[in-house]
Motif scaffolding. Structure first.
Motif, short mmCIF file in Angstrom:
data_model
loop_
_atom_site.label_atom_id
_atom_site.label_comp_id
_atom_site.label_asym_id
_atom_site.label_seq_id
_atom_site.Cartn_x
_atom_site.Cartn_y
_atom_site.Cartn_z
N GLU A 90 -61.37 -5.87 -18.41
CA GLU A 90 -62.77 -5.59 -18.72
C GLU A 90 -63.65 -6.69 -18.15
OE1 GLU A 90 -63.90 -2.88 -20.16
OE2 GLU A 90 -61.92 -2.03 -20.58
N HIS A 91 -64.87 -6.33 -17.75
CA HIS A 91 -65.80 -7.32 -17.20
C HIS A 91 -66.08 -8.42 -18.22
CE1 HIS A 91 -66.89 -5.50 -13.36
NE2 HIS A 91 -66.83 -4.34 -13.95
N ASN A 92 -65.94 -9.66 -17.79
CA ASN A 92 -66.21 -10.80 -18.66
C ASN A 92 -67.04 -11.85 -17.93
OD1 ASN A 92 -64.95 -11.56 -21.55
ND2 ASN A 92 -65.41 -13.43 -20.43
N GLY A 93 -67.86 -11.40 -16.98
CA GLY A 93 -68.74 -12.33 -16.27
C GLY A 93 -68.42 -12.42 -14.79
N TYR A 94 -68.97 -13.44 -14.18
CA TYR A 94 -68.78 -13.63 -12.75
C TYR A 94 -69.01 -15.10 -12.40
CZ TYR A 94 -73.91 -13.69 -12.68
OH TYR A 94 -75.22 -14.02 -12.91
N VAL A 95 -68.54 -15.48 -11.23
CA VAL A 95 -68.76 -16.82 -10.68
C VAL A 95 -69.24 -16.65 -9.24
CG1 VAL A 95 -67.73 -19.04 -10.03
CG2 VAL A 95 -66.99 -17.88 -12.12
N ILE A 96 -70.30 -17.36 -8.88
CA ILE A 96 -70.78 -17.36 -7.50
C ILE A 96 -70.50 -18.72 -6.89
CG2 ILE A 96 -72.82 -17.24 -6.01
CD1 ILE A 96 -73.91 -15.08 -7.84
N ILE A 97 -69.79 -18.72 -5.79
CA ILE A 97 -69.41 -19.96 -5.11
C ILE A 97 -70.01 -19.95 -3.71
CG2 ILE A 97 -67.48 -21.29 -4.16
CD1 ILE A 97 -65.78 -20.24 -6.50
N LYS A 98 -70.70 -21.02 -3.38
CA LYS A 98 -71.27 -21.16 -2.04
C LYS A 98 -70.72 -22.41 -1.39
CE LYS A 98 -75.53 -18.62 -3.01
NZ LYS A 98 -77.02 -18.63 -2.95
N PHE A 99 -71.00 -22.55 -0.09
CA PHE A 99 -70.49 -23.68 0.65
C PHE A 99 -71.57 -24.73 0.88
CE2 PHE A 99 -67.66 -20.23 2.01
CZ PHE A 99 -66.44 -20.80 1.66
N SER A 100 -71.23 -25.97 0.69
CA SER A 100 -72.11 -27.10 1.00
C SER A 100 -71.27 -28.12 1.76
CB SER A 100 -72.66 -27.72 -0.29
OG SER A 100 -73.45 -28.86 -0.01
N ASP A 101 -71.64 -28.34 3.03
CA ASP A 101 -70.84 -29.23 3.90
C ASP A 101 -69.38 -28.80 3.92
OD1 ASP A 101 -73.07 -30.79 4.49
OD2 ASP A 101 -72.75 -32.06 2.73
N ASN A 102 -69.20 -27.48 4.01
CA ASN A 102 -67.86 -26.88 4.08
C ASN A 102 -67.03 -27.10 2.81
OD1 ASN A 102 -68.23 -25.71 6.55
ND2 ASN A 102 -67.24 -27.34 7.70
N GLU A 103 -67.69 -27.46 1.71
CA GLU A 103 -67.00 -27.61 0.43
C GLU A 103 -67.47 -26.49 -0.50
OE1 GLU A 103 -64.67 -29.66 -0.66
OE2 GLU A 103 -64.50 -30.70 1.24
N PRO A 104 -66.54 -25.86 -1.24
CA PRO A 104 -66.94 -24.80 -2.18
C PRO A 104 -67.60 -25.40 -3.41
CG PRO A 104 -64.58 -25.21 -2.35
CD PRO A 104 -65.07 -26.05 -1.20
N ILE A 105 -68.77 -24.88 -3.77
CA ILE A 105 -69.53 -25.36 -4.91
C ILE A 105 -69.89 -24.16 -5.79
CG2 ILE A 105 -71.64 -26.50 -5.68
CD1 ILE A 105 -69.72 -28.38 -4.31
N VAL A 106 -69.66 -24.26 -7.08
CA VAL A 106 -70.09 -23.21 -8.01
C VAL A 106 -71.61 -23.31 -8.15
CG1 VAL A 106 -70.00 -22.34 -10.37
CG2 VAL A 106 -67.92 -23.17 -9.26
N SER A 107 -72.33 -22.29 -7.68
CA SER A 107 -73.79 -22.32 -7.74
C SER A 107 -74.33 -21.60 -8.96
CB SER A 107 -74.40 -21.71 -6.47
OG SER A 107 -74.18 -20.32 -6.42
N GLU A 108 -73.55 -20.66 -9.51
CA GLU A 108 -73.97 -19.96 -10.73
C GLU A 108 -72.77 -19.30 -11.36
OE1 GLU A 108 -76.47 -15.99 -11.87
OE2 GLU A 108 -77.41 -17.36 -10.45
N PHE A 109 -72.75 -19.22 -12.68
CA PHE A 109 -71.72 -18.44 -13.34
C PHE A 109 -72.25 -17.94 -14.68
CE2 PHE A 109 -71.28 -22.69 -14.98
CZ PHE A 109 -70.83 -22.59 -16.28
N ALA A 110 -71.70 -16.82 -15.14
CA ALA A 110 -72.06 -16.25 -16.43
C ALA A 110 -70.78 -15.67 -17.02
CB ALA A 110 -73.11 -15.15 -16.27
#
Length: 390
Positions: A90-110
């Motif tokens: 069941e849906h329990n949220g999401y995580v958005i990951i973006k790149f900064s200087d080729n490093e993965p960074i969590v930019s938002e999550f719920a």
């Protein structure tokens, strides 16, 4: 939902190391098969990365990854991923990951039962099929879905752009104005805390939780690009949230035909800063906001009045919105043991089966967002509604 564990410092790059976890161009002329293989490896690894992240914050270890959506930036390069978080399928949220200087960074999550990612919400709101779609994130945590078949771009609030309008938006977008949404801004008096860097839904967020019971928004409020933190700092001015809220109030009124109000943010901001008695660090004494609005508007020859909310109930805002009156909401809270405060312009409300939300120009972004009014223990809440006439 269990509360997040207290973490002083979280170095996301230490969770996992993936040899292929790097952004790749969507328009490279390399062999399509190789690019697709890399893309698949990225999606598998980024899903593991997202689960490691949520497991580090929450006691519940039953999280699983669901769909992975690949995100593109204004240059059509892969800039990140949106990962569904599931519990018992069941849906329990999401995580958005973006790149900064080729490093993965969590930019938002719920993280909360029933929450779907913002792209799925756009698809549902717009009645799209999942075929021929490209997912963009142009802007700080903004979401766009391109329907390649119809050449239409869909965003929140059932709004849409033609592909040519979207291209024009991209061309006008200045990538250098992006800022790290995980940052907490602090000053010596009463810090401005960006609560959107918490869990993404409990205070300020792009979406709401639950099914809508009632909602309303004042006329014309959704058609405006509001002044944001980036607009203000790009002018070389110190950011003050109360002055930003006042400036957005004036921008709304100007859009409603009160054209004596300055269309220059620089002029407007400086004038309201002085009228509000804002200090050099950007802090404004709580309660100065309505006085500054009245003083400025009456200096232009308009008649302005405001109503102060003595106890600041949710019904104060809903009654004002139902009567077409914009409001300013100022609040205080504790974040990580630090006292903070913020001011926003209220232009609507959305009450759901779960929470009471206000629709706001939050001062950080150019579009309307949601603030959870009753789902957080604020240290103070103050509000004022405004009336204006010639």
């Amino acid at each position: 939902m269990k509360k997040p564990k207290k973490i002083v410092s979280l170095l996301l790059s230490l969770f996992l190391t993936f040899s292929y976890l790097l952004p790749i161009s969507a328009t490279e002329s390399s062999t399509t098969k190789i690019l697709e293989e890399i893309k698949i490896v990225n999606e598998v690894n980024i899903a593991k990365y997202a689960i490691s992240f949520v497991d580090s914050l929450y006691d519940n270890k039953n999280f699983e990854s669901g769909n992975v959506i690949t995100l593109y930036d204004e240059n059509d390069n892969i800039s990140g991923y949106c990962i569904d978080i599931l519990t018992n399928n069941e849906h329990n949220g999401y995580v958005i990951i973006k790149f900064s200087d080729n490093e993965p960074i969590v930019s938002e999550f719920a993280i909360h039962p029933g929450i779907k990612n913002p792209y799925d919400q756009i698809i549902e709101n717009s009645g799209l099929s999942r075929e021929n779609l490209v997912f963009y994130s142009v802007g700080a945590n903004e979401y766009q879905v391109l329907d390649q078949k119809e050449n239409i771009v869909y965003v929140f609030e059932d709004e849409s752009l033609s592909e040519s309008e979207f291209i024009e938006y991209i061309e006008n977008y200045n990538i250098s104005t992006q800022y790290n949404i995980m940052e907490t801004r602090i000053n010596e008096t009463e810090p401005v805390v960006n609560y959107s860097s918490l869990d993404g839904w409990s205070v300020v967020s792009d979406s709401y939780q639950g099914s809508i019971k009632s909602n309303n928004i004042i006329p014309g409020a959704t058609s405006i690009s509001y002044y944001s933190q980036n607009n203000i700092t790009s002018l070389g001015k110190t950011y003050g949230c109360s002055v930003a809220a006042l400036s957005n109030l004036m921008k709304y009124y100007r859009s409603r035909g009160y054209t004596k109000i300055s269309s220059s943010l620089s002029t407007l901001y400086s004038t309201l800063w002085n009228y509000a008695g804002t200090n050099s660090s950007g802090s404004t004494t709580n309660g100065n906001e309505p006085k500054a609005a009245k003083k400025y508007l009456e200096s232009l020859g308009y008649s302005c009045s405001y109503n102060s909310f003595l106890f600041t109930w949710y019904s104060d805002f809903t009654n004002a919105i139902n009567n077409g009156k914009p409001c300013i909401f100022t609040y205080g809270a504790n974040f990580g043991g630090t006292k903070g405060g913020h001011a926003v312009l209220v232009l609507g409300y959305t009450e759901t089966s779960s929470y009471q939300y206000l629709r706001i120009a939050d001062g950080w972004n150019t579009y309307l967002r949601y603030i959870n009014f009753n789902g957080y223990s604020y240290s103070r809440k103050n509000g004022w509604s405004f009336s204006l006439s010639n």
